[in-house]
Design a protein around this motif. Structure first.
Motif, PDB file in Angstrom:
ATOM      1  N   LYS A   1     -28.436 -49.584  19.836  1.00 22.45           N
ATOM      2  CA  LYS A   1     -27.609 -48.377  19.677  1.00 22.45           C
ATOM      3  C   LYS A   1     -27.249 -47.778  21.039  1.00 22.45           C
TER       4      LYS A   1
ATOM      5  N   LYS B   1     -19.239 -60.784  13.535  1.00 18.03           N
ATOM      6  CA  LYS B   1     -19.349 -59.682  12.580  1.00 18.03           C
ATOM      7  C   LYS B   1     -20.780 -59.432  12.118  1.00 18.03           C
ATOM      8  N   ASN B   2     -21.594 -60.476  12.163  1.00 11.60           N
ATOM      9  CA  ASN B   2     -22.982 -60.274  11.736  1.00 11.60           C
ATOM     10  C   ASN B   2     -23.942 -61.149  12.545  1.00 11.60           C
TER      11      ASN B   2
ATOM     12  N   MET C   1     -21.840 -49.800  11.345  1.00 11.65           N
ATOM     13  CA  MET C   1     -22.730 -50.944  11.535  1.00 11.65           C
ATOM     14  C   MET C   1     -24.090 -50.682  10.879  1.00 11.65           C
ATOM     15  N   ASN C   2     -24.516 -51.638  10.092  1.00  6.45           N
ATOM     16  CA  ASN C   2     -25.794 -51.464   9.386  1.00  6.45           C
ATOM     17  C   ASN C   2     -26.870 -52.385   9.921  1.00  6.45           C
ATOM     18  N   PHE C   3     -28.119 -51.949   9.733  1.00  5.92           N
ATOM     19  CA  PHE C   3     -29.263 -52.780  10.079  1.00  5.92           C
ATOM     20  C   PHE C   3     -30.021 -53.149   8.809  1.00  5.92           C
ATOM     21  N   PHE C   4     -30.528 -54.374   8.775  1.00  2.24           N
ATOM     22  CA  PHE C   4     -31.390 -54.783   7.667  1.00  2.24           C
ATOM     23  C   PHE C   4     -32.652 -55.443   8.213  1.00  2.24           C
TER      24      PHE C   4
ATOM     25  N   THR D   1     -24.673 -66.752   8.996  1.00  7.57           N
ATOM     26  CA  THR D   1     -24.186 -65.626   9.803  1.00  7.57           C
ATOM     27  C   THR D   1     -23.359 -66.149  10.963  1.00  7.57           C
TER      28      THR D   1
ATOM     29  N   ASP E   1     -20.481 -55.830  11.793  1.00  5.25           N
ATOM     30  CA  ASP E   1     -20.708 -55.132  10.523  1.00  5.25           C
ATOM     31  C   ASP E   1     -22.179 -54.863  10.283  1.00  5.25           C
ATOM     32  N   TYR E   2     -22.981 -55.902  10.520  1.00  6.34           N
ATOM     33  CA  TYR E   2     -24.412 -55.676  10.325  1.00  6.34           C
ATOM     34  C   TYR E   2     -25.279 -56.575  11.196  1.00  6.34           C
ATOM     35  N   ILE E   3     -26.491 -56.082  11.424  1.00  9.84           N
ATOM     36  CA  ILE E   3     -27.481 -56.812  12.202  1.00  9.84           C
ATOM     37  C   ILE E   3     -28.732 -56.953  11.340  1.00  9.84           C
ATOM     38  N   ILE E   4     -29.213 -58.195  11.213  1.00  8.69           N
ATOM     39  CA  ILE E   4     -30.461 -58.410  10.473  1.00  8.69           C
ATOM     40  C   ILE E   4     -31.579 -58.616  11.481  1.00  8.69           C
TER      41      ILE E   4
END
Ligand code: BES
Ligand code: MN
Ligand code: ZN
Length: 499
Positions: free
Chosen positions: A132, A106-107, A1-4, A15, A152-155
């Protein structure tokens, strides 16, 4: 999982879900207000139905909001706008994660940057670390570990462009701190037949492999300990088949700002049965967590290396196992420590201070400016401060203040206890310099007084984490404390100050 980190055009982002705050009495946040305008008042019209008030704990999912490209909007109650603090902020995130976990998402965009917890640095850092924390799962020892989430990712939407730079730094710090906390937790949660002193030393050596340019590791085995005269440390390990190993992790950053050395020592009893003074069997299995101090040291060195902090740090993992048996040390024994000072053993269950005193003397060779030991040292500390506050002891007020400051910043609570002369007298022995158990009450303090006899050559602080390092019970496990506090202490030492 990514952060932006991003400055979002909220209505146009495609999203699965946009999460926006709503305050008490249905007051819309700026981001909620913006989405409301884009959708021609759709959100206000739904709020009028009365399904969300904006109190902490309130949530409402909206689907297919007109003119909004994302699939869902999650309205989250945040209570009164001017009463938000770190604790409430964390709670708000816990609520959102509990909902998002159950959906097929997913996002996500979190648009929380107007929530005022000090500044954008802390908003970002607390947001990432809370997410986290709530997604952490204890690893099962059966190869069936599946990812907890399908995100998958969180903005993180930052509404003011000039805040983007600080928010990106905060994200970088948060990810390094999370890596440190997660590594410490995973190590501490392992069973004692896997995580023994040798295993701890192998984890230390892995760091030297991974961070070749900045970390060197030396492992002191029992033979070397004997040569060095570390008889107290060796005595504790004598009863166990798993022999003691002390790992010395030496970190040096690329652009060090001064020549000061900061040292950490972690109590690493991978199992503490009490030895000949054996513990009662109730909850004895939890004594696998008696290495949480060492795990914390392991974690903070990971963080230092990940961020390439401009410091010189030494981390010692004092790995040992305390067991009864034919070779075990006895109550009544008198041991000569590495310092030359002698100790009468009154209780083999007061073993942490014995392992630590020789580790603390060993450290003298590096002429450290600051030494901090971290130990699940006494049940008495749990009696004194309970399960949410660690004990702080120090021979230097400036160092104590720095730790208290880092503690306030991170909400990783500690509280000072004294080392008065009156307590120091309680560990005098008639056959040796000291006994390893203090007479009478105040066991957390007399244990710290014992350590203070071995730390006269440098500025020293001791954190007793017996109450805070893990949570008991079926859903319990290591808390990763006080990793965030110590990471913050190091960030402050590096002059990375954004608060
Ligand atoms: N590891 C324990 C302290 C501990 C006990 C931590 C319970 C967390 C929960 C330590 O080695 C120990 O056994 N201390 C004794 C000291 C006593 C014999 C003077 C204690 O606290 O009972
Ligand atoms: Mn013990
Ligand atoms: Zn112990």
């Amino acid at each position: 999982m990514n952060f932006f980190i991003k400055n979002c055009k909220l209505d146009k982002e495609k999203t699965d879900c946009i999460v926006v705050p709503v305050f008490d009495l249905c007051e819309l946040s700026h981001s909620a207000c913006y989405l409301d305008k884009c959708s021609n008042g759709y959100i206000t019209s739904l709020i009028k139905l009365g399904d969300i008030q904006g109190k902490i704990g309130d949530t409402l999912i909206l689907y297919k909001v007109p003119k909004i490209f994302s699939k869902r909007i999650l309205l989250v109650g945040c209570g009164k706008k001017d009463e938000i603090n770190k604790v409430r902020f964390k709670k708000i995130f816990k609520n959102t994660i509990n909902i998002l976990k159950k959906l097929s998402i997913k996002n996500i965009i979190y648009s929380f940057s107007e929530l005022n917890i000090n500044n954008i640095y802390w908003m970002t850092r607390v947001a990432v670390l809370s997410i986290k924390e709530f997604l952490y799962k204890v690893m099962k020892i059966n190869n069936t570990n599946v990812d907890n989430i399908n995100i998958d990712y969180i903005i993180l939407d930052i509404s003011k462009k000039h805040d983007l730079f600080i928010a990106k730094i905060a994200l970088k710090h948060a990810l390094a701190i999370d890596y440190a906390i997660t590594s410490a937790k995973n190590l501490s949660n392992l069973p004692p037949n896997i995580c023994n002193p040798l295993y701890l030393s192998s984890k230390a050596k892995e760091l030297a492999e991974k961070y070749k340019n900045n970390i060197v590791v030396e492992v002191i085995d029992i033979k070397k300990m004997k040569e060095l005269g570390m008889n107290a440390y060796v005595a504790v390990g004598d009863g166990a088949k798993n022999k003691p190993f002390m790992s010395v992790i030496k970190y040096s950053g690329n652009n060090i700002i001064n020549n000061k050395t900061i040292a950490f020592v972690g109590k690493g009893l991978t199992f503490d049965s009490g030895g000949i003074s054996i513990k009662p069997s109730f909850n004895m299995h939890e004594m696998k967590y008696d290495m949480c101090g060492a795990a914390a040291v392991y974690g903070i060195l990971i963080m230092a290396a990940e961020l390439n902090l401009p410091l010189k740090i030494i981390g010692i993992l004092s790995g040992c196992e305390n067991m009864p048996g034919g070779y075990a040390f006895r109550p009544g024994d008198v041991l000569t420590t590495m310092s030359g000072k002698t100790v009468e053993i009154l209780n083999t269950d007061a073993e942490g201070r014995l392992v630590l005193c020789d580790s603390l003397t060993y450290l003298e060779r590096f002429s450290p400016n600051v030494v901090i030991d971290i130990a699940t040292l006494t049940g008495a500390c749990v009696t004194a401060l309970g399960e949410s506050v660690s004990g702080l002891f120090s021979n230097n007020q400036e160092l104590a203040n720095q730790l208290l400051h880092a503690s306030e910043e991170t909400d990783d609570k500690i509280w000072s206890l004294p080392l008065f002369e009156e307590y120091q007298k309680k560990i005098i022995s008639n056959i040796a310099d000291f006994s390893n158990v203090g007479q009478g009450q105040a066991g957390a303090i007399t244990a710290a007084c014992f350590l203070s006899k071995f730390t006269e050559k440098y500025n020293w602080a001791h954190l007793d984490i017996a109450g805070t390092a893990w949570k008991s019970g079926k859903n319990g496990g290591s808390t990763g404390r006080p990793v965030e506090l110590l990471c913050q202490f190091l960030l402050n030492q590096s002059n990375y100050i954004y608060s």
